[in-house]
Design a protein around this motif. Structure first.
Motif, PDB file in Angstrom:
ATOM      1  N   PHE A  73       0.796  -1.226   0.000  1.00 10.36           N
ATOM      2  CA  PHE A  73       0.000   0.000   0.000  1.00 10.36           C
ATOM      3  C   PHE A  73       0.834   1.284   0.000  1.00 10.36           C
ATOM      4  CE2 PHE A  73      -3.634  -2.314   2.380  1.00 10.36           C
ATOM      5  CZ  PHE A  73      -4.038  -2.893   1.185  1.00 10.36           C
ATOM      6  N   VAL A  74       2.120   1.163  -0.214  1.00 11.44           N
ATOM      7  CA  VAL A  74       2.999   2.330  -0.071  1.00 11.44           C
ATOM      8  C   VAL A  74       2.624   3.489  -1.005  1.00 11.44           C
ATOM      9  CG1 VAL A  74       4.757   1.564  -1.737  1.00 11.44           C
ATOM     10  CG2 VAL A  74       5.433   2.964   0.228  1.00 11.44           C
ATOM     11  N   LEU A  75       2.008   3.171  -2.141  1.00  8.13           N
ATOM     12  CA  LEU A  75       1.607   4.217  -3.090  1.00  8.13           C
ATOM     13  C   LEU A  75       0.117   4.547  -3.005  1.00  8.13           C
ATOM     14  CD1 LEU A  75       3.601   3.043  -6.270  1.00  8.13           C
ATOM     15  CD2 LEU A  75       4.258   4.788  -4.606  1.00  8.13           C
ATOM     16  N   TYR A  76      -0.560   3.948  -2.000  1.00  5.16           N
ATOM     17  CA  TYR A  76      -2.010   4.125  -1.882  1.00  5.16           C
ATOM     18  C   TYR A  76      -2.351   5.187  -0.836  1.00  5.16           C
ATOM     19  CZ  TYR A  76      -3.149  -0.125  -4.557  1.00  5.16           C
ATOM     20  OH  TYR A  76      -3.305  -1.057  -5.538  1.00  5.16           O
ATOM     21  N   ASP A  77      -3.457   5.872  -1.081  1.00  2.00           N
ATOM     22  CA  ASP A  77      -3.986   6.742  -0.028  1.00  2.00           C
ATOM     23  C   ASP A  77      -5.006   5.938   0.782  1.00  2.00           C
ATOM     24  OD1 ASP A  77      -6.382   6.650  -1.479  1.00  2.00           O
ATOM     25  OD2 ASP A  77      -5.934   8.523  -2.538  1.00  2.00           O
ATOM     26  N   LYS A  78      -5.593   6.554   1.779  1.00  2.00           N
ATOM     27  CA  LYS A  78      -6.500   5.856   2.689  1.00  2.00           C
ATOM     28  C   LYS A  78      -7.711   5.272   1.965  1.00  2.00           C
ATOM     29  CE  LYS A  78      -8.936   6.470   7.073  1.00  2.00           C
ATOM     30  NZ  LYS A  78      -9.294   7.421   8.157  1.00  2.00           N
ATOM     31  N   ALA A  79      -8.300   6.046   1.077  1.00  2.00           N
ATOM     32  CA  ALA A  79      -9.489   5.590   0.346  1.00  2.00           C
ATOM     33  C   ALA A  79      -9.156   4.399  -0.547  1.00  2.00           C
ATOM     34  CB  ALA A  79     -10.060   6.736  -0.486  1.00  2.00           C
ATOM     35  N   GLN A  80      -7.984   4.455  -1.180  1.00  2.00           N
ATOM     36  CA  GLN A  80      -7.571   3.354  -2.066  1.00  2.00           C
ATOM     37  C   GLN A  80      -7.313   2.065  -1.264  1.00  2.00           C
ATOM     38  OE1 GLN A  80      -4.278   5.413  -3.939  1.00  2.00           O
ATOM     39  NE2 GLN A  80      -5.404   5.624  -5.876  1.00  2.00           N
ATOM     40  N   GLU A 126      -8.829   1.183   1.518  1.00  2.00           N
ATOM     41  CA  GLU A 126     -10.138   0.628   1.884  1.00  2.00           C
ATOM     42  C   GLU A 126     -10.783  -0.077   0.700  1.00  2.00           C
ATOM     43  OE1 GLU A 126     -12.477   3.766   3.515  1.00  2.00           O
ATOM     44  OE2 GLU A 126     -11.259   3.953   5.333  1.00  2.00           O
ATOM     45  N   GLU A 127     -10.653   0.543  -0.469  1.00  2.00           N
ATOM     46  CA  GLU A 127     -11.206  -0.070  -1.679  1.00  2.00           C
ATOM     47  C   GLU A 127     -10.492  -1.378  -1.998  1.00  2.00           C
ATOM     48  OE1 GLU A 127     -12.046   1.053  -6.392  1.00  2.00           O
ATOM     49  OE2 GLU A 127     -11.014   2.483  -5.077  1.00  2.00           O
ATOM     50  N   PHE A 128      -9.170  -1.379  -1.798  1.00  2.00           N
ATOM     51  CA  PHE A 128      -8.365  -2.580  -2.044  1.00  2.00           C
ATOM     52  C   PHE A 128      -8.868  -3.740  -1.174  1.00  2.00           C
ATOM     53  CE2 PHE A 128      -4.887  -5.481  -1.361  1.00  2.00           C
ATOM     54  CZ  PHE A 128      -4.216  -5.535  -2.576  1.00  2.00           C
ATOM     55  N   ARG A 129      -9.107  -3.462   0.093  1.00  2.00           N
ATOM     56  CA  ARG A 129      -9.553  -4.514   1.027  1.00  2.00           C
ATOM     57  C   ARG A 129     -10.925  -5.065   0.636  1.00  2.00           C
ATOM     58  NH1 ARG A 129      -7.222  -0.784   4.890  1.00  2.00           N
ATOM     59  NH2 ARG A 129      -5.262  -1.644   5.705  1.00  2.00           N
ATOM     60  N   LYS A 130     -11.801  -4.184   0.167  1.00  2.00           N
ATOM     61  CA  LYS A 130     -13.130  -4.628  -0.268  1.00  2.00           C
ATOM     62  C   LYS A 130     -13.014  -5.552  -1.480  1.00  2.00           C
ATOM     63  CE  LYS A 130     -15.736  -0.594   1.363  1.00  2.00           C
ATOM     64  NZ  LYS A 130     -16.525   0.596   0.946  1.00  2.00           N
ATOM     65  N   ILE A 131     -12.191  -5.132  -2.441  1.00  2.00           N
ATOM     66  CA  ILE A 131     -11.985  -5.951  -3.647  1.00  2.00           C
ATOM     67  C   ILE A 131     -11.344  -7.286  -3.267  1.00  2.00           C
ATOM     68  CG2 ILE A 131     -10.724  -6.109  -5.836  1.00  2.00           C
ATOM     69  CD1 ILE A 131     -10.945  -3.023  -6.006  1.00  2.00           C
ATOM     70  N   GLN A 132     -10.378  -7.210  -2.364  1.00  2.00           N
ATOM     71  CA  GLN A 132      -9.673  -8.406  -1.901  1.00  2.00           C
ATOM     72  C   GLN A 132     -10.648  -9.421  -1.301  1.00  2.00           C
ATOM     73  OE1 GLN A 132      -6.814  -7.687   1.275  1.00  2.00           O
ATOM     74  NE2 GLN A 132      -5.315  -9.001   0.263  1.00  2.00           N
ATOM     75  N   LYS A 133     -11.574  -8.941  -0.502  1.00  2.00           N
ATOM     76  CA  LYS A 133     -12.562  -9.806   0.143  1.00  2.00           C
ATOM     77  C   LYS A 133     -13.470 -10.475  -0.891  1.00  2.00           C
ATOM     78  CE  LYS A 133     -13.941  -8.418   4.137  1.00  2.00           C
ATOM     79  NZ  LYS A 133     -14.642  -7.687   5.237  1.00  2.00           N
ATOM     80  N   ALA A 157      -6.440  -6.737  -7.630  1.00  2.00           N
ATOM     81  CA  ALA A 157      -6.949  -5.582  -6.886  1.00  2.00           C
ATOM     82  C   ALA A 157      -6.172  -4.316  -7.254  1.00  2.00           C
ATOM     83  CB  ALA A 157      -6.860  -5.854  -5.389  1.00  2.00           C
ATOM     84  N   ASP A 158      -4.857  -4.452  -7.383  1.00  2.00           N
ATOM     85  CA  ASP A 158      -4.021  -3.305  -7.751  1.00  2.00           C
ATOM     86  C   ASP A 158      -4.370  -2.804  -9.156  1.00  2.00           C
ATOM     87  OD1 ASP A 158      -1.628  -1.550  -7.291  1.00  2.00           O
ATOM     88  OD2 ASP A 158      -0.886  -2.672  -9.027  1.00  2.00           O
ATOM     89  N   CYS A 159      -4.593  -3.765 -10.064  1.00  3.04           N
ATOM     90  CA  CYS A 159      -4.954  -3.392 -11.443  1.00  3.04           C
ATOM     91  C   CYS A 159      -6.321  -2.717 -11.494  1.00  3.04           C
ATOM     92  CB  CYS A 159      -4.962  -4.629 -12.336  1.00  3.04           C
ATOM     93  SG  CYS A 159      -3.319  -5.300 -12.675  1.00  3.04           S
ATOM     94  N   MET A 160      -7.251  -3.183 -10.679  1.00  2.00           N
ATOM     95  CA  MET A 160      -8.594  -2.599 -10.664  1.00  2.00           C
ATOM     96  C   MET A 160      -8.574  -1.155 -10.155  1.00  2.00           C
ATOM     97  SD  MET A 160     -11.104  -5.632  -9.313  1.00  2.00           S
ATOM     98  CE  MET A 160     -11.692  -6.921 -10.403  1.00  2.00           C
ATOM     99  N   ILE A 161      -7.686  -0.885  -9.200  1.00  2.00           N
ATOM    100  CA  ILE A 161      -7.628   0.456  -8.604  1.00  2.00           C
ATOM    101  C   ILE A 161      -6.719   1.387  -9.406  1.00  2.00           C
ATOM    102  CG2 ILE A 161      -6.925   1.752  -6.548  1.00  2.00           C
ATOM    103  CD1 ILE A 161      -7.684  -0.802  -4.923  1.00  2.00           C
ATOM    104  N   LYS A 162      -5.515   0.918  -9.696  1.00  2.00           N
ATOM    105  CA  LYS A 162      -4.523   1.777 -10.357  1.00  2.00           C
ATOM    106  C   LYS A 162      -4.514   1.624 -11.881  1.00  2.00           C
ATOM    107  CE  LYS A 162      -2.080   3.673  -6.885  1.00  2.00           C
ATOM    108  NZ  LYS A 162      -1.720   5.102  -6.795  1.00  2.00           N
TER     109      LYS A 162
END
Length: 271
Positions: free
Chosen positions: A163-170, A172-179, A212-217
């Protein structure tokens, strides 16, 4: 044959066997006719029965340890010699059977104490062994718990690197996608990556993280320097580096370094 109980305190009879039908309760041999026979009277429900013995096999009942010669039933019908013999047998039995009893009782009590101590010692040993087993098991469980906690901490640290390049919102979104992606099989995850031209190797956790990273970034493009290479992210240096790629039978090294904004991100395609 049962007869009405005899009156008085007589417990033993002394007589000459009227026949040879009786069996000695001591040696289980027949008692000859006219042979001196001693018998114990056993009272049961207002009846009595006699247990016959050879004179030398006779067994005196403990209840009559204080009996006297006069308590013997029919002894007066014997000859003088046999009367003396019966008297001697009674005295001998009383000495051998009962005077030694207290000593025997003490020996039995001592033996019981020894046996009891052995049982207690054995129980103590078994309890000690069981305690050691329980202690060993608890230590093992504690070790497993510590390893699990350590592994969890390492996992948490690794997750923070991702998550080093992620902000807080990203995040949270990552964890939701991960689940949500956890519900899919590894085969389905690989199909999703293949449809987006992304790397498909790794365990299920790595596949989920990549998607998840591809979906967000967005999906990472292949190396602009070497079109076959796939840049890898270094969370410590916060850079992407392309190792190169395998060209048929020869590996082509690249080692080109890119910043996070130097590489294009292609929008993820849902399949």
């Amino acid at each position: 044959m049962k007869l009405p109980s005899l009156e008085g305190d007589m417990f033993m009879t002394a007589a000459y066997a009227p026949s040879n039908r009786a069996t000695c309760k001591g040696c289980y041999a027949k008692i000859n006719k006219e042979e001196l026979r001693l018998s114990n009277i056993v009272d049961e429900d207002h009846y009595h029965q006699e247990h016959h013995f050879h004179a030398d096999c006779f067994q005196l009942k403990p209840a009559f340890k204080n009996a006297t010669y006069k308590d013997i039933f029919h002894v007066e019908n014997l000859s003088k010699a046999d009367q003396e013999k019966v008297k001697a047998i009674l005295e001998k039995l009383q000495k051998s059977e009962f005077k030694k009893k207290p000593q025997q009782k003490k020996q039995i009590q001592n033996q019981n104490k020894v046996n009891q101590k052995k049982i207690i010692d054995e129980d103590y040993k078994n309890t000690k062994k069981q305690s050691k087993k329980v202690e060993k098991k608890e230590k093992k469980l504690e070790t497993i718990k510590k390893k699990s906690e350590s592994s969890q901490n390492e996992s948490d640290d690794e997750e923070s690197d991702v998550f080093v390049l992620y902000d807080k919102a990203q995040k949270e979104e990552f964890r939701k996608i991960q689940k949500e992606l956890e519900k899919k099989s590894a085969g389905q995850l690989k199909q999703m990556l293949k449809a987006n031209d992304q790397k498909q190797t790794g365990n299920k956790g790595e596949l989920i993280e990549r998607i998840a990273d591809c979906m967000i970034k967005g999906c990472l493009e292949k190396c602009p320097n070497f079109s076959g290479g796939r840049p890898k992210f270094n969370p410590i240096q916060k850079i992407f580096k392309c190792p190169g790629y395998m060209d048929d039978t020869e590996f082509r090294f690249c080692n080109k370094v890119f910043g996070p904004k130097d590489l294009k991100r292609i929008p993820w395609i849902d399949v």
